[in-house]
Enzyme design. Structure first.
Site, PDB file in Angstrom:
ATOM      1  N   HIS A  79      37.518  30.609  44.303  1.00  0.00           N
ATOM      2  CA  HIS A  79      38.408  31.261  45.267  1.00  0.00           C
ATOM      3  C   HIS A  79      39.600  31.831  44.531  1.00  0.00           C
ATOM      4  O   HIS A  79      40.087  31.210  43.586  1.00  0.00           O
ATOM      5  CB  HIS A  79      38.875  30.250  46.329  1.00  0.00           C
ATOM      6  CG  HIS A  79      39.432  30.907  47.540  1.00  0.00           C
ATOM      7  ND1 HIS A  79      40.734  31.327  47.618  1.00  0.00           N
ATOM      8  CD2 HIS A  79      38.838  31.261  48.704  1.00  0.00           C
ATOM      9  CE1 HIS A  79      40.925  31.898  48.792  1.00  0.00           C
ATOM     10  NE2 HIS A  79      39.795  31.879  49.471  1.00  0.00           N
TER      11      HIS A  79
ATOM     12  N   ASP B 189      32.646  29.057  52.546  1.00  0.00           N
ATOM     13  CA  ASP B 189      31.306  29.583  52.812  1.00  0.00           C
ATOM     14  C   ASP B 189      30.195  28.653  52.374  1.00  0.00           C
ATOM     15  O   ASP B 189      29.049  28.830  52.788  1.00  0.00           O
ATOM     16  CB  ASP B 189      31.136  30.928  52.090  1.00  0.00           C
ATOM     17  CG  ASP B 189      32.046  31.971  52.696  1.00  0.00           C
ATOM     18  OD1 ASP B 189      32.034  32.087  53.921  1.00  0.00           O
ATOM     19  OD2 ASP B 189      32.771  32.640  51.945  1.00  0.00           O
TER      20      ASP B 189
HETATM   21  N1  ACO Z   1      30.099  31.272  39.657  1.00  0.00           N
HETATM   22  C1  ACO Z   1      30.251  31.328  38.310  1.00  0.00           C
HETATM   23  N2  ACO Z   1      31.391  31.669  37.688  1.00  0.00           N
HETATM   24  C2  ACO Z   1      32.431  31.976  38.463  1.00  0.00           C
HETATM   25  C3  ACO Z   1      32.369  31.950  39.878  1.00  0.00           C
HETATM   26  C4  ACO Z   1      31.141  31.581  40.468  1.00  0.00           C
HETATM   27  N3  ACO Z   1      31.012  31.545  41.802  1.00  0.00           N
HETATM   28  N4  ACO Z   1      33.565  32.303  40.400  1.00  0.00           N
HETATM   29  C5  ACO Z   1      34.358  32.561  39.343  1.00  0.00           C
HETATM   30  N5  ACO Z   1      33.683  32.354  38.181  1.00  0.00           N
HETATM   31  C6  ACO Z   1      34.242  32.446  36.814  1.00  0.00           C
HETATM   32  C7  ACO Z   1      34.431  33.911  36.393  1.00  0.00           C
HETATM   33  O1  ACO Z   1      33.277  34.413  35.748  1.00  0.00           O
HETATM   34  C8  ACO Z   1      35.609  33.798  35.466  1.00  0.00           C
HETATM   35  O2  ACO Z   1      35.159  33.274  34.237  1.00  0.00           O
HETATM   36  P1  ACO Z   1      35.879  33.700  32.830  1.00  0.00           P
HETATM   37  O3  ACO Z   1      37.287  33.213  32.962  1.00  0.00           O
HETATM   38  O4  ACO Z   1      35.087  33.025  31.783  1.00  0.00           O
HETATM   39  O5  ACO Z   1      35.780  35.201  32.776  1.00  0.00           O
HETATM   40  C9  ACO Z   1      36.482  32.713  36.119  1.00  0.00           C
HETATM   41  O6  ACO Z   1      35.561  31.884  36.851  1.00  0.00           O
HETATM   42  C10 ACO Z   1      37.537  33.270  37.068  1.00  0.00           C
HETATM   43  O7  ACO Z   1      36.886  34.076  38.028  1.00  0.00           O
HETATM   44  P2  ACO Z   1      37.456  35.415  38.640  1.00  0.00           P
HETATM   45  O8  ACO Z   1      36.328  36.320  38.980  1.00  0.00           O
HETATM   46  O9  ACO Z   1      38.534  35.973  37.765  1.00  0.00           O
HETATM   47  O10 ACO Z   1      38.140  34.874  39.940  1.00  0.00           O
HETATM   48  P3  ACO Z   1      38.565  35.749  41.158  1.00  0.00           P
HETATM   49  O11 ACO Z   1      39.746  35.088  41.726  1.00  0.00           O
HETATM   50  O12 ACO Z   1      38.682  37.173  40.801  1.00  0.00           O
HETATM   51  O13 ACO Z   1      37.283  35.627  42.116  1.00  0.00           O
HETATM   52  C11 ACO Z   1      35.812  35.001  43.824  1.00  0.00           C
HETATM   53  C12 ACO Z   1      37.208  34.819  43.192  1.00  0.00           C
HETATM   54  C13 ACO Z   1      35.517  36.476  44.077  1.00  0.00           C
HETATM   55  C14 ACO Z   1      35.776  34.273  45.152  1.00  0.00           C
HETATM   56  C15 ACO Z   1      34.756  34.412  42.857  1.00  0.00           C
HETATM   57  O14 ACO Z   1      35.023  33.050  42.621  1.00  0.00           O
HETATM   58  C16 ACO Z   1      33.331  34.591  43.355  1.00  0.00           C
HETATM   59  O15 ACO Z   1      32.726  35.650  43.167  1.00  0.00           O
HETATM   60  N6  ACO Z   1      32.742  33.538  44.034  1.00  0.00           N
HETATM   61  C17 ACO Z   1      31.424  33.650  44.594  1.00  0.00           C
HETATM   62  C18 ACO Z   1      31.477  34.431  45.892  1.00  0.00           C
HETATM   63  C19 ACO Z   1      32.103  33.634  47.025  1.00  0.00           C
HETATM   64  O16 ACO Z   1      31.777  32.492  47.261  1.00  0.00           O
HETATM   65  N7  ACO Z   1      32.985  34.311  47.765  1.00  0.00           N
HETATM   66  C20 ACO Z   1      33.668  33.734  48.917  1.00  0.00           C
HETATM   67  C21 ACO Z   1      35.133  33.577  48.654  1.00  0.00           C
HETATM   68  S1  ACO Z   1      35.902  32.756  49.997  1.00  0.00           S
HETATM   69  C22 ACO Z   1      36.061  33.922  51.182  1.00  0.00           C
HETATM   70  O17 ACO Z   1      36.167  35.103  50.959  1.00  0.00           O
HETATM   71  C23 ACO Z   1      36.041  33.479  52.521  1.00  0.00           C
END
Ligand code: ACO
Length: 431
Positions: free
Chosen positions: A308, A366
Site C-alpha cells: 500500500h 483487497d
Molecule cells: N508484490 C511484490 N512486490 C511489491 C508489491 C507486491 N504486491 N507491492 C510493492 N512491491 C515492491 C515493489 O516492487 C518495490 O520494490 P523495490 O523497492 O525493490 O523496487 C517496493 O515493493 C515498493 O513498491 P512501490 O511500487 O514503490 O509502492 P507503491 O506505493 O508505488 O505501490 C501499490 C503501492 C500500487 C499498492 C503496490 O503495492 C501494488 O501494486 N500492490 C498490488 C496491487 C494491490 O493490491 N493494490 C491495492 C492497493 S489498496 C487499494 O487501492 C484499495
C-alpha cells in the site's frame, strides 16, 4: 497561522527563500510552496504525489506507520464494531455521528432517492450483455448528469446537497442493475423497508418468481465491507474526483471519473485480481513458486492484495476483514473453502519472507474482501463495483468539502519537459 518556516538555498546563486510550514491537527507538517514558482522560477517534481498534500481536509486521517484510519476522529475499528454503514455515511457527509432522529431522517431521504429515472432502463439496454459492470457503472453514473441538469449548480449549497444525496442513493440501484443486466434477469426495484446492505442484496439476488430472504449474517458482513471502503483520504480515485471537480464540472461526471480510476488493478480492481491470482496459484504447493515470481523484478507478477502506498505497518481494514471472512465462512458452512485456506497460507508465507518484510508489504483491504464477497455469492466481476458502491459516499463528501473550500482552484500540475523544442516544419516531401 503557524510561524514556522523552512529556508531553501540555491547552491549556485546562494540566494535564500523562506517558505511557511503549515501544521495539521496531527500528522506531518507541510511546506507551503504555493509561492515557489513566483519566488524561484522553479517547480517541484513529484510523480505519483508521494510527498505532496494536494488539499486541506477534515474528513479522513491515516497514519500509515501506525496502521491507523480515522473518519472525523473515530477509528475504523470503533466504527465497524458500533455503527451501521448508514451512520458512517451520515458522519462522512455531516462531520458528526447522527442521533436517532437525525439517522431516521437521513435514511428516509436516502430511501426516497434510491429509484432511478425509468429512462435509465433503456440506457442500460445499449450495453452489450457481456460488458464489465464497471464499464456500465461509469457510463450510467455519468449519464445521470443528463437527468438532473436543472439541479447541478455546483455553487448552490442546496443543489450540491441534493446532487450528493442523489448519487449516493442511486449508486446501489445502478450497480445491481449492471449485474442483473449482465445475467439477463429483470431489474429489481429498491425496497424502502430494508437497510442499505439488505436492499442491495435484494436488488442483486431476488427474482420476480419467488420470495428472496436476506441472510442477516451476509447483510451484516456486507455492511462492514461497505464501512471499510467508505473513504480513504486522497487516494487515486478520490484525487481524480477532486481533479475533475476542480474545473467546476458536474458531480455526476466527477464521480464517474472516480469510478474509472478505481477500476484499475493497482487500486480498486485489486480485489478482483486477488481472486484471479488465488485461482491461478490453485494449491498451497504452488505458493513458493508465485512468491518467487513476485520477488523477481523481471517478472511483472505482483502479489495482488499486498502493499500500500500509505500503510507501511498494517492496513487496519484488512485486519477487520480477515476476522469477518472467518466469521462469514464459518456461518455459511464454508470454512474449508480452498481459496480461503490458500489465502491464509499465502499471507503467512509472505509475511515471513525477507523481501516483503524489508519493503513493509502487508495484506491490504483487497486481500480478504474478495473472499468474503465470493462467499456471499457475488461474482468476481462485481467486486470492484462493490468497492465503488461503498466508496461513493467518500467521493461525494470529499467533493462537497472541496466545493465549499475558499481555496478551490482548478488543478493544473506542471511538468519537467524533456522533449525537443527547436524543430522547424519541413515541406511534406522533404520529411
Ligand atoms: N508484490 C511484490 N512486490 C511489491 C508489491 C507486491 N504486491 N507491492 C510493492 N512491491 C515492491 C515493489 O516492487 C518495490 O520494490 P523495490 O523497492 O525493490 O523496487 C517496493 O515493493 C515498493 O513498491 P512501490 O511500487 O514503490 O509502492 P507503491 O506505493 O508505488 O505501490 C501499490 C503501492 C500500487 C499498492 C503496490 O503495492 C501494488 O501494486 N500492490 C498490488 C496491487 C494491490 O493490491 N493494490 C491495492 C492497493 S489498496 C487499494 O487501492 C484499495
Amino acid at each position: 497561522m503557524s510561524k514556522k518556516t523552512i529556508t531553501l538555498t540555491d547552491n549556485q546563486t546562494g540566494e535564500k527563500y523562506d517558505f511557511p510550514i503549515l501544521e495539521g491537527t496531527t500528522g506531518p507538517d507541510v511546506i507551503d510552496i504555493r509561492k515557489l514558482y513566483n519566488k524561484t522560477g522553479m517547480f517541484t517534481y513529484d510523480p505519483g504525489f508521494t510527498s505532496t498534500a494536494s488539499c486541506e481536509s477534515k474528513i479522513t486521517y491515516i497514519d500509515g506507520n501506525k496502521g491507523t484510519l480515522l473518519h472525523y476522529g473515530y477509528t475504523i475499528q470503533d466504527l465497524t464494531e458500533n455503527c451501521s454503514y448508514m451512520e458512517v455515511c451520515y458522519l462522512l457527509l455531516n462531520g458528526e455521528l447522527p442521533n436517532k432522529s437525525e439517522l431516521e431522517e437521513f435514511v428516509k431521504y436516502f430511501t426516497n432517492h434510491t429509484m432511478v429515472h425509468d429512462q435509465m432502463n433503456l440506457f442500460f439496454r445499449g450495453f452489450r450483455r457481456d460488458a464489465h459492470p464497471m464499464a456500465i457503472l461509469i457510463g450510467s453514473v455519468g449519464a445521470l448528469s443528463a437527468f438532473y441538469h436543472q439541479d447541478i449548480d455546483v455553487f448552490d449549497p442546496e443543489q450540491r446537497k441534493k446532487s450528493a444525496m442523489r448519487i449516493f442513493s442511486k449508486i446501489p440501484t445502478l450497480a445491481a442493475m449492471a449485474y442483473k443486466y449482465s445475467i439477463g434477469q429483470p431489474f429489481v426495484y429498491p425496497r424502502n423497508d430494508l437497510n442499505y446492505a439488505e436492499n442491495f442484496l435484494h436488488m442483486m439476488f431476488s427474482v420476480p418468481t419467488e420470495e428472496y430472504k436476506v441472510n442477516p449474517v451476509v447483510a451484516s458482513a456486507l455492511d462492514k465491507v461497505f464501512i471499510l471502503h467508505a473513504d480513504h483520504e486522497q487516494n487515486a480515485s478520490t484525487s481524480t474526483v477532486r481533479t475533475s471537480a476542480s474545473s467546476e464540472a458536474n458531480p455526476f461526471a466527477c464521480i464517474s471519473s472516480g469510478i474509472a480510476s478505481l477500476w484499475g488493478p493497482a487500486h480498486g480492481g485489486a480485489n478482483e485480481a486477488v481472486l484471479s491470482m488465488l485461482k491461478e496459484i490453485k494449491t498451497t504447493s504452488n505458493i513458493n513458486r508465485y512468491i518467487k515470481k513476485a520477488k523477481d523484478k523481471s517478472d511483472p507478477f505482483r502479489l495482488m492484495g499486498f502493499g500500500h502506498r500509505v500503510y507501511k505497518n498494517t492496513d487496519p481494514r484488512a485486519s477487520v476483514l480477515k476476522k469477518s471472512a472467518h466469521d462469514v465462512l464459518e456461518i455459511l458452512g464454508k470454512k474449508d473453502d480452498p481459496l480461503f485456506k490458500l489465502a491464509l497460507e499465502l499471507e503467512e508465507i509472505a509475511l515471513n519472507d525477507e523481501y516483503f518484510i524489508r519493503r513493509k508489504l502487508f495484506p491490504n483491504v483487497d486481500f480478504y474482501s474478495g473472499i468474503i464477497l465470493s462467499a456471499i455469492g457475488l461474482p468476481t466481476s462485481m467486486f470492484t463495483v462493490l468497492f465503488a458502491v461503498g466508496r461513493t459516499v467518500g467521493w461525494v463528501s470529499q467533493w462537497v468539502e472541496m466545493m465549499e473550500s475558499p481555496e478551490l482552484k482548478i488543478a493544473r500540475p506542471r511538468q519537467l519537459f524533456k522533449g525537443k523544442y527547436d524543430k522547424k516544419v519541413k515541406p511534406i516531401d522533404k520529411r
